[in-house]
Structures are given as structure tokens and as C-alpha cells.
Design a protein around this motif. Structure first.
Motif, mmCIF file in Angstrom:
data_model
loop_
_atom_site.group_PDB
_atom_site.id
_atom_site.type_symbol
_atom_site.label_atom_id
_atom_site.label_comp_id
_atom_site.label_asym_id
_atom_site.label_seq_id
_atom_site.Cartn_x
_atom_site.Cartn_y
_atom_site.Cartn_z
ATOM 1 N N VAL A 153 173.403 36.925 120.653
ATOM 2 C CA VAL A 153 173.198 38.341 120.483
ATOM 3 C C VAL A 153 172.808 38.839 121.949
ATOM 4 C CG1 VAL A 153 171.383 40.046 119.769
ATOM 5 C CG2 VAL A 153 172.197 38.169 118.174
ATOM 6 N N ARG A 154 172.212 38.016 122.759
ATOM 7 C CA ARG A 154 171.928 38.377 124.369
ATOM 8 C C ARG A 154 173.341 38.489 124.829
ATOM 9 N NH1 ARG A 154 167.229 36.899 127.878
ATOM 10 N NH2 ARG A 154 168.110 37.232 130.042
ATOM 11 N N ASN A 155 174.134 37.648 124.765
ATOM 12 C CA ASN A 155 175.532 37.724 125.521
ATOM 13 C C ASN A 155 176.307 38.980 125.095
ATOM 14 O OD1 ASN A 155 175.127 35.445 126.711
ATOM 15 N ND2 ASN A 155 176.285 34.281 125.385
ATOM 16 N N HIS A 156 176.158 39.235 123.790
ATOM 17 C CA HIS A 156 176.735 40.686 123.184
ATOM 18 C C HIS A 156 176.099 41.769 123.894
ATOM 19 C CE1 HIS A 156 179.800 39.515 120.444
ATOM 20 N NE2 HIS A 156 179.047 38.642 119.832
ATOM 21 N N ARG A 157 174.704 41.629 123.823
ATOM 22 C CA ARG A 157 174.187 43.132 124.382
ATOM 23 C C ARG A 157 174.410 43.293 126.305
ATOM 24 N NH1 ARG A 157 168.005 43.450 122.192
ATOM 25 N NH2 ARG A 157 168.496 43.662 119.975
ATOM 26 N N VAL A 158 174.516 41.902 126.730
ATOM 27 C CA VAL A 158 174.966 42.159 128.151
ATOM 28 C C VAL A 158 176.249 42.793 128.335
ATOM 29 C CG1 VAL A 158 175.210 40.616 130.296
ATOM 30 C CG2 VAL A 158 173.337 40.344 128.781
ATOM 31 N N ALA A 163 179.721 47.228 129.843
ATOM 32 C CA ALA A 163 180.610 48.290 129.295
ATOM 33 C C ALA A 163 180.455 49.425 129.512
ATOM 34 C CB ALA A 163 181.415 47.700 128.010
ATOM 35 N N ARG A 164 179.059 49.781 128.965
ATOM 36 C CA ARG A 164 178.638 51.163 129.374
ATOM 37 C C ARG A 164 178.322 51.494 130.916
ATOM 38 N NH1 ARG A 164 175.258 49.535 124.773
ATOM 39 N NH2 ARG A 164 173.743 48.743 126.099
ATOM 40 N N LEU A 165 177.974 50.413 131.593
ATOM 41 C CA LEU A 165 178.070 50.951 133.024
ATOM 42 C C LEU A 165 179.354 50.885 133.674
ATOM 43 C CD1 LEU A 165 175.262 48.130 134.152
ATOM 44 C CD2 LEU A 165 174.957 50.457 134.143
ATOM 45 N N ALA A 166 180.247 50.278 133.253
ATOM 46 C CA ALA A 166 181.753 50.519 133.676
ATOM 47 C C ALA A 166 182.056 52.019 133.172
ATOM 48 C CB ALA A 166 182.341 49.405 133.288
ATOM 49 N N ALA A 167 181.920 52.044 131.939
ATOM 50 C CA ALA A 167 182.340 53.490 131.430
ATOM 51 C C ALA A 167 181.754 54.787 132.279
ATOM 52 C CB ALA A 167 181.975 53.569 130.039
#
Length: 403
Positions: A153-158, A163-167
Motif C-alpha cells: 500500500v505504501r509503494n502504491h501511495r508513493v 505521478a501527481r507531482l509529475a502531472a
């Protein structure tokens, strides 16, 4: 500081539901084991209550919650036990990996795996019965599996946050590119508007001043003729610019951009406009640059540089020759415009300095070299006369142009 350790709603809900669930199992007399040193039923409530309290710290202080929870799980093994205590410990283990430090997220799964393997091997060696494997399985389900789930779960959140930061970064870069494109287009439009209209308006300003200051019918008539010619040509240039900017509309295509082949017309027009100022303009084509095949951006820039240089001469040059020289060789187009530097009698037109800025920008966009300024005259008579020289070198081939 107190605000940072305040439990969130999920932690409170888990703590309350765990406490109530454990009390319900205790009231029903459902225990996980028997024959323990502390066999009194109420003793199993102590680890369960403390474990429920640790649920409040699952997110704000996961390391503390896991440490105390581990002690309470061990203590629960010496009582009659409560299933809810084990379930709450699994959630605390999961939260310690999910909300803990990156180092804890790496170490806890490894530690729980080693504990699972050690307990399986140890109990199997002790009891020497296949049923001892179940102890290892339960240990893995209670510790290792929640830790692994927390890692996933932590890896998915990271990854989602990355991805949000890249977007957001991509959106910011796109917005910066858009703004830069708008600024560049506005600068290009400003250069085109200035270069096309300034020449004609300067002539209008000079000759209208002459018509107003000199009380002579012939002078006024000639001035009005020049004013009318420049007004008509300026209006034609404005229409061409509007045609280039309009996205739709009339079916007629806008007029083609000016080329070096029309420099003789520009020079002749400057001669007409500068008659009252004592200017004599000539064109020298040393390398037959006018007839050479040049990239369109280079040819347009060269024309505009000559046009603006002649406009500046019309505004500021002292009476005398204005010479336009063109040379084409070794992949470079050289433009040089000279005029007499100094004050002159009669009407003048004000300048803003935007012309030199526009010429410098045009040359820089093509990767060329530009220089303008006053320098001693080259006639050798020693009278101290200075000339104003504008010199630009433009790459004349597509491969050497800056993109």
C-alpha cells in the motif's frame, strides 16, 4: 505539538470498535487459549484494553504503538487470550509500515519474516509434530502478512504521489511554454508593427512639420504629396499585418512578406522622404545578395533591418549620404547601413529606441551578430565627422540558422 499526536477519526473508530468487540467476546466467554499462568478471565482484558489504546497512536506515533503492542501481544499469551487483541496488533503492524519512517518500512517486513521463520523452526524442533507448523503460520498471518500489505500500500501511495507531482510539474511546464510562446508572439508582432509603420509615420511627421513651419505653397504641396503616399503605403502595410493575424475571414490570402528584391523601392522611397532633410540614399550590392536564394526568415529579417535603419536615418541623421551595403559569402549575409551622425536643421521625428531593440532581437533569433553605434568617419579629411553604422551578420543557410 499536542495537535500533531491527536488521533484521527479512523484511529478512534478502530480503537472503540476493538474495545467493544473484545468486551463482547469476553462476556461471551470466547477465549483463544486455556491453561495459562494467569487464568483469571479478567486478566485478558488488560492487554486488550492497552492494545485498543495503541490504536489511537497507529498513525501519529506508529513506532510507539508497535513497541507497546508487541509487549501486549506477548503478555496476552500468558492469559486466556482474546481474538480482538491479535486482530488489533495486526492492524498496528500494518500501520507501522504504512505510516512509519522509510527505514521502518524497510526493516519491519524483514524482521517479521525472520521471526516467522524462527518461530516455525523453533516450535517444530520443540514439539516435533507437524501441528507445530500451524504456530508459524499464525505468526506469519499476525506479523509478516500485515507488514507486507503495508509495504504494498505504501509503494502504491508513493507511486501515486509521484505521478501527481509529475502531472503538476508537466502542467506547470506547459503553462510556462504557453506564456513564453505568447510573449514571443507578442514581441514578433511588435517588431513587425514597428518596422512596417514607423518608416511611413516618421516621414509623415517630418513632412507635416515642414508644411506647418515653412510658409511656401510648393513646399506644402510636396509635403502633402509625401504625406499622402506614406499614409496609403502605411495603411496597406497595416492591412497586410491584420491579414496575417486574422485566423479566418476573407478568402483572399494576405500579401507576401517583403523580400530583398524590393530594397530598391525602399531606398527610392527613403530618397523621396529624405529630400527635405538633405539625405541621399544609395544601395550597394557587393555580393549580389539581392538575387541570392536565401531562407525566408533571413530575407525578411534583412529587409526589416534595412527598413528600420533607413527609418532611423530619416529621423536623426545629419544631411549627407545614407549607404546600404549588402554582401553574401561563406554562408553569411552581411548588412551594413551608414549615415552621417550629428544634428541637423529642420524638422525631426522623435525616437523611442525600440527600433534598435527590434533589430537586435531579429538577429539574435537567427543566431547572427549585430552592432550599432557612432564611429569616426572614413573619408580621411580629418574634419571630425562621425558616422552612424548599423551592421548585422545573418546565417544565410538553413543548417546554420538557430531553431
Amino acid at each position: 505539538m499536542l495537535t500533531s499526536i491527536r488521533p484521527d477519526r479512523d484511529a478512534v473508530a478502530l480503537a472503540v470498535s476493538g474495545l467493544l468487540g473484545g468486551l463482547l467476546l469476553w462476556l461471551l466467554g470466547l477465549h483463544t487459549q486455556g491453561g495459562r499462568p494467569f487464568a483469571a478471565p479478567w486478566v485478558s482484558l488488560v492487554p486488550m484494553t492497552v492494545m485498543a489504546a495503541m490504536e489511537l497512536l497507529r498513525r501519529s506515533a506508529p513506532r510507539t504503538a508497535l513497541t507497546v503492542g508487541t509487549v501486549m501481544l506477548v503478555a496476552d499469551q500468558f492469559t486466556r487470550g482474546n481474538l480482538v487483541t491479535i486482530l488489533m496488533f495486526s492492524d498496528i503492524m500494518y500501520a507501522a509500515v504504512l505510516y512509519g519512517t522509510p527505514a521502518a518500512a524497510r526493516r519491519i517486513p524483514v524482521a517479521t519474516l525472520l521471526i516467522t521463520v524462527a518461530s516455525t523452526v523453533g516450535f517444530l524442533s520443540w514439539f516435533r509434530r507437524p501441528e507445530a507448523l500451524l504456530i508459524g503460520v499464525v505468526t506469519g498471518l499476525v506479523s509478516f502478512m500485515p507488514a507486507i500489505t503495508g509495504v504494498v500500500v505504501r509503494n502504491h501511495r508513493v507511486a501515486a504521489e509521484a505521478a501527481r507531482l509529475a502531472a503538476r510539474q508537466t502542467a506547470r511546464l506547459a503553462e510556462m511554454d504557453r506564456k513564453q510562446a505568447v510573449v514571443a508572439e507578442r514581441a514578433r508582432m511588435a517588431r513587425e508593427l514597428h518596422d512596417m509603420v514607423a518608416n511611413h509615420l516618421s516621414a509623415v511627421a517630418i513632412h507635416s512639420t515642414a508644411a506647418l513651419s515653412i510658409d511656401d505653397p510648393d513646399t506644402s504641396r510636396n509635403a502633402l504629396k509625401v504625406i499622402r503616399e506614406n499614409s496609403v503605403e502605411g495603411l496597406s502595410e497595416m492591412r497586410r499585418l491584420i491579414g496575417l493575424l486574422r485566423e479566418g475571414g476573407e478568402d483572399d490570402a494576405p500579401a507576401a512578406a517583403p523580400t530583398l528584391a524590393s530594397l530598391d523601392v525602399l531606398v527610392e522611397q527613403t530618397n523621396v522622404n529624405g529630400t527635405s532633410s538633405g539625405l541621399v540614399c544609395t544601395l550597394e550590392d557587393a555580393g549580389k545578395a539581392v538575387s541570392a536564394a536565401l531562407p525566408t526568415p533571413v530575407e525578411l529579417a534583412a529587409y526589416r533591418i534595412v527598413q528600420e535603419s533607413l527609418t532611423n536615418a530619416l529621423k536623426h541623421a545629419a544631411p549627407g549620404p545614407v549607404v546600404v551595403r549588402l554582401a553574401h559569402g561563406d554562408g553569411v549575409l552581411t548588412i551594413e547601413v551608414t549615415s552621417v551622425f550629428g544634428s541637423r536643421p529642420g524638422p525631426t521625428a522623435p525616437g523611442s529606441g525600440a527600433g534598435l531593440v527590434g533589430m537586435r532581437e531579429r538577429v539574435a533569433l537567427l543566431g547572427g551578430a549585430f552592432d550599432a553605434g557612432a564611429e569616426p568617419g572614413d573619408d580621411g579629411d580629418g574634419d571630425g565627422t562621425k558616422i552612424w553604422r548599423v551592421r548585422a551578420q545573418l546565417p544565410a543557410t538553413e543548417g546554420t540558422m538557430r531553431e
